[in-house]
Design a protein around this motif. Structure first.
Motif, mmCIF file in Angstrom:
data_model
loop_
_atom_site.group_PDB
_atom_site.id
_atom_site.type_symbol
_atom_site.label_atom_id
_atom_site.label_comp_id
_atom_site.label_asym_id
_atom_site.label_seq_id
_atom_site.Cartn_x
_atom_site.Cartn_y
_atom_site.Cartn_z
ATOM 1 N N PRO A 201 0.832 6.741 -10.115
ATOM 2 C CA PRO A 201 -0.546 7.135 -9.782
ATOM 3 C C PRO A 201 -0.785 8.620 -10.078
ATOM 4 N N SER B 68 0.853 -1.197 0.000
ATOM 5 C CA SER B 68 0.000 0.000 0.000
ATOM 6 C C SER B 68 0.882 1.238 0.000
ATOM 7 N N GLU C 193 0.900 -7.230 -10.439
ATOM 8 C CA GLU C 193 1.117 -6.103 -11.345
ATOM 9 C C GLU C 193 0.916 -4.770 -10.628
ATOM 10 N N GLU C 194 -0.049 -4.732 -9.710
ATOM 11 C CA GLU C 194 -0.364 -3.484 -9.016
ATOM 12 C C GLU C 194 0.674 -3.143 -7.948
ATOM 13 N N TYR C 195 1.080 -4.153 -7.132
ATOM 14 C CA TYR C 195 2.066 -3.805 -6.112
ATOM 15 C C TYR C 195 3.452 -3.600 -6.722
ATOM 16 N N THR D 67 -3.064 -3.811 -2.030
ATOM 17 C CA THR D 67 -3.288 -4.680 -3.183
ATOM 18 C C THR D 67 -2.359 -5.885 -3.095
ATOM 19 N N ALA E 284 3.873 -2.001 -9.501
ATOM 20 C CA ALA E 284 3.805 -0.600 -9.939
ATOM 21 C C ALA E 284 4.083 0.345 -8.775
#
Length: 943
Positions: free
Chosen positions: A317, A274, A369-371, A365, A373
């Motif tokens: 982001p 996070s 792929e998200e963490y 998350t 990023a």
């Protein structure tokens, strides 16, 4: 030119070390001298050591002649601890042995292994080594241990000091101690009484001084790599245990770590991250205090300046741009043994922060792929500042630690110092759970005023860290030369005198890495500063960290990307200053082979580089500038007549193939080598896997309205047919057509196909115009035949496809074999997984296009077991496997050991690479298209 005792040493060394590993020419001395710090010393002699026996013999000689030596592993160190103006002992990649012990609860490692590679070994056992420095994918185990490198997750609980099980040490005079062997321990105690008694004496003094003992304990509650590991005298009583723990963080000043056995730590499978935004740095620090009580593995603090430095980068982001100047962030990671435990930990973290104000709700998350990023934000901080610096300036990263309770105040104080000394681009980030902060800024060392500014700034920083906060001046980057003048300031006179005594006990003649850690020159951190002259925009941002070297196929053969840049910078400096013409001419003469010709120009260096520098692009630029007008005209003539050229190539290959069959492999190899030698290396070297000419393209396509593909066979495959190892196989073009037909595709071929080429063969040799011409021709035809990108295009060579993606219209859907199979054919074919083991080599282009997952998907559909070849690049580099075969041989020097009889067939996705792979592995390598065709059949047509 070697003189005096250095010449005598050189003469003796030749008795047991190959001459090509005894470096004393000016170009290579300079090239190999640099590390990641902002200092430069040029050694008089460099010795590349392959074995422990060579090392011990060398140290006996240097001890005899009283010649100082410095040990060097990967040279990623930041504080100047891996450079020398005497003898530099480089640990080659031959120091790569390892042994798994106690069901992988321990692992014994030689110092030449890369940290990231060791973790790959341990991954199947759900284990890893404790240290996790940011440089883990480039740094070697020897350096990781010798610097007590830590990182984002290991803190003080899992660093090298805490996870050390045993060690093999070589001392200044060649004496060896294996702390895992009781006989070795006992013998050492008897035969080295002076050292042992010295250790016992220091132990007694420390443990009889309660104030000093408490001071040591207090200092090592934080991350601390300033000076020697005095905690060894508090944590252990046995002199052998003290000795081996003193070696951790000693930076090669006490001895050489020839082998280390770590207690491994658990690699938990499930994780989530996070990015938590706080209104102020104070609130973020409050958050850190709350998180100390939770199950967290990493908490990275980033100030607003740090976030601002990356907010415009791809994938960041959108809300980063909208944050107030006062904001700060914590990047938090938590890991668990299973999903249920992970989600419980996430709730625990959220609850702990519910009374701490945040800008956005705290959300985690667990999607990779998200963490990933989110962590790219953290990883991009150092490069972003380095990339923004003015040409000729140095990017400096400092590394301090504060008590966690004082973190917010310390950050604010640092920011005040940045403003005072006008380091307006400085950023702060770090491992906040440990109070460990990094700050990055750009420094000009080209004038006395700038050096004076830096000196005053560092004096205030050291006073701030030590006097105000009683922190650590070096938390994980090592003391080196950078902090040597301030060791006494941090520790006080009593502890510093003990450190000097430790150095004297281990190294009585001050021969091991002199000037590092212990240095009486209070201005040593301002001397021997590395020049960074403007050379070319492609490479001017290089900080010489060496991260690129692990990906470079010519590293340890000639030069790495870092070393090429060092040489190009020196040439630029000499040319600009119009000085030392003899040295300049010498460098210009020697650079062609080492800098230019043995560079594979594969671009993998950019993948590992913190600022994305593609040294291969620089080499192509050099080739372009050095190509004569006549050679450029010939290249353009060839480009305009590709059909004729490929026809001649087929005829030539068939002629060579005929003679091969007629006189046999042995005679053919003898003649080829003789002709190449007579031509002084100008004529390419034949090998038995060189193919015969390709057959003409035969089209037997299924006609359908639903599925169409444009197939563009590369000019390589239009020229090269099958090799002797292909048994009764057809060419890759025919095999590709068969596979596409099996899947129900109508195949469209570009018009005038024999004249088309992606242009890579020209561009890689510096013939830019010819390469651009071919790219334009190919783009025009593919746009026409695909109806402006509506129909996908398959090219049968991965390197060619990557070139097409870089140069052709983005509307075109371009695929190489593995990717097309994964995206289009898997659902259209019926797979019968073969119960066999094959080998697969991932080409440079596949790595750069990040096809790992798709390769894994296709291979798992085809076979039960895969041996992946661990090599950055095979070194064939288009046609360089024929013209500079030593590059290919070097790149695949470990391939036979890796295969080790486990399989009989290998696959890849580049025809020329496959030739080299077959030659050096002893097994046949072919296109992956052959494997997929073998294990598939058409799916039954449903009614």
């Amino acid at each position: 030119m070697l003189h005096g005792e250095y010449y005598l040493l050189f003469e003796k060394l030749q008795e047991f070390i190959d001459a090509n590993r005894l470096i004393h020419d000016e170009l290579n001395l300079l090239a190999h001298s640099t590390d990641a710090s902002f200092y430069r010393l040029i050694p008089k002699l460099i010795i590349k050591l392959n074995t422990l026996d060579e090392l011990t013999k060398t140290l006996r000689l240097t001890d005899q002649y009283k010649i100082p030596v410095t040990f060097r592993a990967a040279g990623t160190s930041l504080s100047g601890q891996a450079i020398s103006d005497s003898v530099l002992l480089i640990i080659s990649n031959k120091w790569n042995k390892y042994t798994l012990l106690d069901d992988a609860c321990k692992i014994s490692l030689q110092p030449g292994l890369i940290g990231g590679f060791v973790n790959k070994i341990l991954l199947p056992y759900k284990k890893k080594i404790g240290p996790d420095p940011a440089s883990i994918n480039s740094a070697m185990i020897g350096g990781i241990a010798a610097n007590n490198a830590s990182g984002m997750c290991c803190g003080t609980a899992q660093n090298s000091y805490k996870t050390l099980s045993s060690m093999k040490i070589v001392f200044h005079n060649g004496t060896t101690l294996d702390t895992s062997d009781m006989n070795s321990r006992n013998s050492f105690l008897i035969e080295n009484k002076k050292l042992v008694e010295g250790i016992k004496e220091i132990y007694s003094r420390i443990n009889s001084n309660s104030i000093l003992k408490d001071r040591i304990r207090h200092k090592f509650k934080m991350k601390n790599t300033t000076g020697y590991s005095l905690n060894a005298f508090v944590d252990y009583a046995d002199p052998i245990d003290i000795i081996q723990h003193l070696m951790i963080g000693s930076e090669g000043t006490l001895g050489f770590i020839a082998e280390i056995t770590y207690d491994t730590v658990d690699e938990l499978p499930d994780k989530a991250s996070s990015l938590i935004i706080f209104p102020t740095i104070e609130e973020a620090s409050r958050g850190v205090a709350k998180l100390k009580t939770c199950s967290v593995d990493a908490v990275e603090l980033m100030d607003r300046a740090a976030l601002r430095s990356v907010e415009n980068k791809k994938g960041m982001p959108h809300y980063l741009k909208e944050l107030e100047n006062s904001c700060a962030a914590l990047l938090v990671e938590t890991r668990g043994k299973n999903k249920e435990l992970l989600y419980n930990q996430i709730e625990e973290i959220k609850n702990s922060l519910k009374n701490v104000p945040t800008i956005l709700p705290v959300e985690f998350t667990d999607i990779p792929e998200e963490y990933s990023a989110l962590w790219n934000i953290r990883k991009g901080l150092f490069p972003s500042v380095g990339a923004m610096r003015k040409t000729g300036t140095t990017c400096i990263i400092e590394d301090v630690a504060f008590p966690v309770a004082m973190l917010a105040d310390a950050v604010i104080d640092l920011q005040i110092l940045f403003k005072k000394y006008q380091y307006n681009d400085a950023i702060i980030f770090g491992h906040s759970l440990e109070g460990n902060l990094h700050f990055v800024f750009n420094q000009d060392f080209n004038s006395e005023e700038e050096v004076f500014r830096y000196s005053n700034f560092m004096n205030e920083v050291t006073e701030l860290v030590v006097s105000k906060y009683d922190g650590s001046l070096k938390a994980e980057h090592g003391t080196g030369r950078n902090m040597a003048p301030f060791v006494e300031l941090e520790w006080g006179n009593q502890a510093y005198e003990l450190m000097k005594e430790i150095k004297s006990v281990f190294d009585p003649y001050n021969l091991l890495n002199p000037g590092v850690i212990i240095n009486e020159d209070k201005n040593i951190h301002l001397k021997d500063l590395k020049p960074l002259p403007s050379t070319d925009p492609i490479i001017d941002k290089c900080i010489e960290c060496g991260f690129c070297e692990v990906n470079c196929v010519s590293n340890d053969l000639t030069l790495s990307p870092r070393q090429r840049i060092v040489i190009l910078r020196e040439i630029a400096r000499l040319q600009k200053n119009n000085e030392d013409v003899f040295r300049l001419n010498s460098f210009l003469k020697l650079k062609d082979y080492s800098v230019n010709q043995t560079c594979a120009t594969d671009g993998l260096c950019a993948v590992a580089c913190p600022v994305g520098i593609d040294t291969g692009s620089m080499i192509k630029k050099i080739r372009y500038s050095e190509n004569s007008k006549l050679s450029k005209k010939i290249a353009m003539l060839i480009a305009k007549n590709m059909g004729i050229v490929t026809s001649l190539a087929r005829i030539s290959l068939n002629g060579v193939h005929f003679f091969h069959k007629l006189i046999g492999s042995d005679m053919m190899e003898y003649l080829s080598t003789s002709i190449r030698n007579l031509s002084l290396g100008k004529i390419p070297l034949w090998n038995k896997y060189m193919p015969k000419g390709a057959e003409s393209i035969s089209i037997n396509a299924i006609k359908t309205l639903s599925e169409k593909v444009v197939y563009f066979p590369s000019c390589i495959n239009r020229s090269m047919g099958i090799s002797v190892d292909y048994e009764n196989e057809v060419s890759v073009i025919t095999k590709t057509i068969q596979l596409l037909n099996k899947a129900g595709y109508e195949i469209l071929f570009p018009e005038n196909i024999n004249n088309l080429c992606c242009g890579m063969a020209f561009a890689s040799k510096g013939f830019k115009e010819a390469g651009e011409l071919k790219a334009i021709e190919l783009e025009t035809e593919l746009m026409r035949i695909t109806e402006n990108g509506k129909i996908p295009v398959l090219c049968d060579m991965s390197p060619c496809l990557q070139r097409m993606r870089e140069t052709l219209d983005i509307r075109l859907s371009l695929y190489e074999p593995v990717e097309f199979i994964a995206d289009y054919l898997i659902d259209k074919l019926e797979f019968n997984q073969l119960d066999t083991t094959i080998s697969f080599f991932q080409t440079c282009s596949s790595k750069k296009m990040e096809l790992n997952k798709k390769i894994e998907l296709v291979l798992n559909k085809c076979v039960t077991n895969v041996v992946e070849i661990e090599s950055s690049c095979c070194g064939f580099a288009g046609d360089r496997g024929f013209t500079y075969p030593e590059l290919n041989k070097h790149g695949l020097s470990e391939i036979k050991k890796q295969i080790n009889g486990k399989c009989e067939h290998g696959y890849s996705n580049s025809r020329t690479c496959e030739i080299g792979l077959s030659l050096h592995s002893g097994i046949s390598f072919k296109s992956i298209v052959y494997l997929v065709d073998e294990c598939t059949k058409s799916k039954p047509v449903s009614n």
